[in-house]
Design an enzyme around this catalytic site. Structure first.
Site, PDB file in Angstrom:
ATOM      1  N   ASN A 159      28.028  -3.892 -25.322  1.00 16.99           N
ATOM      2  CA  ASN A 159      27.277  -4.699 -25.953  1.00 16.99           C
ATOM      3  C   ASN A 159      27.403  -4.481 -27.397  1.00 16.99           C
ATOM      4  O   ASN A 159      26.620  -4.998 -28.122  1.00 16.99           O
ATOM      5  CB  ASN A 159      25.760  -4.581 -25.463  1.00 16.99           C
ATOM      6  CG  ASN A 159      25.368  -5.118 -24.115  1.00 16.99           C
ATOM      7  OD1 ASN A 159      26.451  -6.106 -23.645  1.00 16.99           O
ATOM      8  ND2 ASN A 159      24.377  -4.911 -23.679  1.00 16.99           N
ATOM      9  N   LYS A 160      28.018  -3.251 -27.757  1.00 20.11           N
ATOM     10  CA  LYS A 160      27.914  -2.867 -29.074  1.00 20.11           C
ATOM     11  C   LYS A 160      28.859  -3.777 -29.923  1.00 20.11           C
ATOM     12  O   LYS A 160      29.437  -4.632 -29.514  1.00 20.11           O
ATOM     13  CB  LYS A 160      28.363  -1.345 -29.383  1.00 20.11           C
ATOM     14  CG  LYS A 160      27.396  -0.366 -28.362  1.00 20.11           C
ATOM     15  CD  LYS A 160      26.184  -0.520 -28.765  1.00 20.11           C
ATOM     16  CE  LYS A 160      25.392   0.660 -28.469  1.00 20.11           C
ATOM     17  NZ  LYS A 160      24.654   0.895 -27.128  1.00 20.11           N
TER      18      LYS A 160
END
Ligand SMILES: *Cc1c(COP(=O)(O)O)cnc(C)c1O
Length: 374
Positions: A181-182
């Site tokens: 998700n980064k």
């Protein structure tokens, strides 16, 4: 209308092919690709020495160990973060000391840090929530004055800058995460920017069982290191992502600009700090005016879902998890973090989103809030 997730990685065909090549190469765990990835990261961070890890959590824990932090020591951090930030402090046997957040930036309130320092305080772990950088000048001024180490939890701020300098290119120890998700990913992974090359041997021992290999093929172990090396498969994904992270972030900034332009400010939601220069916009988070609504946050998220739009919660305040309550933390300890944790909603934001998606999200929010005003 297709379902709009709140985030989604952007992996190009060249990277996918590169991963396939690694899989066919006969060497898939830590090897040449990890070395290449570390060198590329070092270039990105202005030549600082970097080591890759299997997660941002492992990276933070190794950073604490490099600082010699353990039982009896206190580490100051924010209660408004992913729980990893505080869990690693417990993992090394030290005590987390939370300091409430600034309600505007939602990051640790630097004006409150000094009153939390005791003779046992060894380090500060600041978090750049949503990629908005903590004021590095004031942070390091406090750290230097009190002789404290700084372990920057920059898991969310890859590509953010402070006074024109990239986060990671200056400072003490800086930890990044490459979780899916980064802003850039290796699937799972992380990296640590070291403060000195003298830390290399211990960092590598902590990363892999304490093993030191000699050129003659023998090995020696003098500490019980962990197991948090990155694979070449993951490193190859990172090598494909890193050259794109600045353009991913530029796209995020454009989308956020559109959010600010489209968002109906009369709805009573609190928007994030509106500047798109030094942050990487890891997330776009609004605070719901729950006291003026007939619905809960859960119901709001459910109604977004009915409109095929995902919304996330980042984060419930760490000190109110049962583990931390059992250590004596309680409601009312950090009022700003608690209010933000209760009201926050993360809206969809990722590079392949369109302006029309942003408009759809803003329209859905307007409809839901307008129909649930008290
Ligand atoms: C993602 C994240 C971590 C942990 O990173 P992992 O790679 O998931 O272990 C730590 N701190 C913050 C603030 C994060 O967002």
């Amino acid at each position: 209308m297709s379902y709009l997730p709140f985030t989604r990685p952007t992996i190009d065909e060249e990277t996918i092919q590169g991963v396939v090549d690694v899989l066919r190469s006969g060497w898939i765990t830590s090897g040449p690709k990890v070395k290449d990835f570390e060198a590329a990261l070092s270039d990105y961070f202005g030549g600082r020495t970097v080591r890759a890890f299997s997660s941002g959590t492992a990276t933070l824990e190794v950073a604490l160990q490099l600082c010699g932090i353990g039982p009896g020591d206190e580490v100051i951090t924010t209660p408004l973060s992913w729980v990893a930030t505080a869990n690693v402090i417990l993992h090394v046997g030290a005590k987390p000391v939370f300091v409430d957040v600034d309600p505007v930036t939602r990051n640790i309130d630097l004006t409150l840090i000094e009153s939390a320092i005791t003779p046992n305080t060894k380090a500060i772990i600041p978090v750049d929530l949503a990629g908005l950088p903590v004021d590095r000048d004031r942070l390091y001024a406090i750290a230097h004055k009190h002789n404290l180490r700084v372990i920057e939890d920059a898991a969310q701020s890859m590509g953010s800058t402070w006074q024109g300098k990239k986060i990671g290119s200056f400072g003490d120890l800086i930890s990044f995460s490459f979780h899916a998700n980064k802003n850039m990913t290796t699937g799972e992974g992380g990296c640590l920017v070291l403060s000195s090359d003298a830390q290399i041997p211990l960092t590598e021992k902590l990363r892999l069982q304490g093993v030191v290999r000699s050129p003659d093929g023998t090995m020696e172990v003098d500490i019980a290191g962990g197991k948090s090396n990155l694979t070449d498969i993951a490193a190859r994904i990172g090598l494909g992502q890193l050259p794109q992270v600045d353009s991913f972030n530029a796209r995020r900034r454009e989308l956020v600009k559109h959010y600010f332009a489209q968002f109906d400010r009369s709805l009573g939601c609190e928007l994030p700090v509106e500047e798109y220069s030094n942050g990487n916009w890891h997330m776009f988070q609004i605070l719901l005016p729950l006291d003026k609504l007939t619905i809960s946050r859960g119901e709001f998220i459910e109604q977004m879902k009915q409109r095929e739009i995902a919304a996330g919660v980042h984060y419930p305040p760490i000190h109110l998890f049962s583990l931390y309550r059992s250590m004596g933390f309680k409601e009312g300890d950090y009022p700003h973090a608690e209010r933000i944790g209760n009201e926050t909603v993360t809206l969809p934001l990722f590079p392949t989103m369109t302006f029309e998606d942003v408009e759809r999200v803003c329209a859905a929010i307007k409809e839901i809030i307008t129909h649930s005003k008290k």
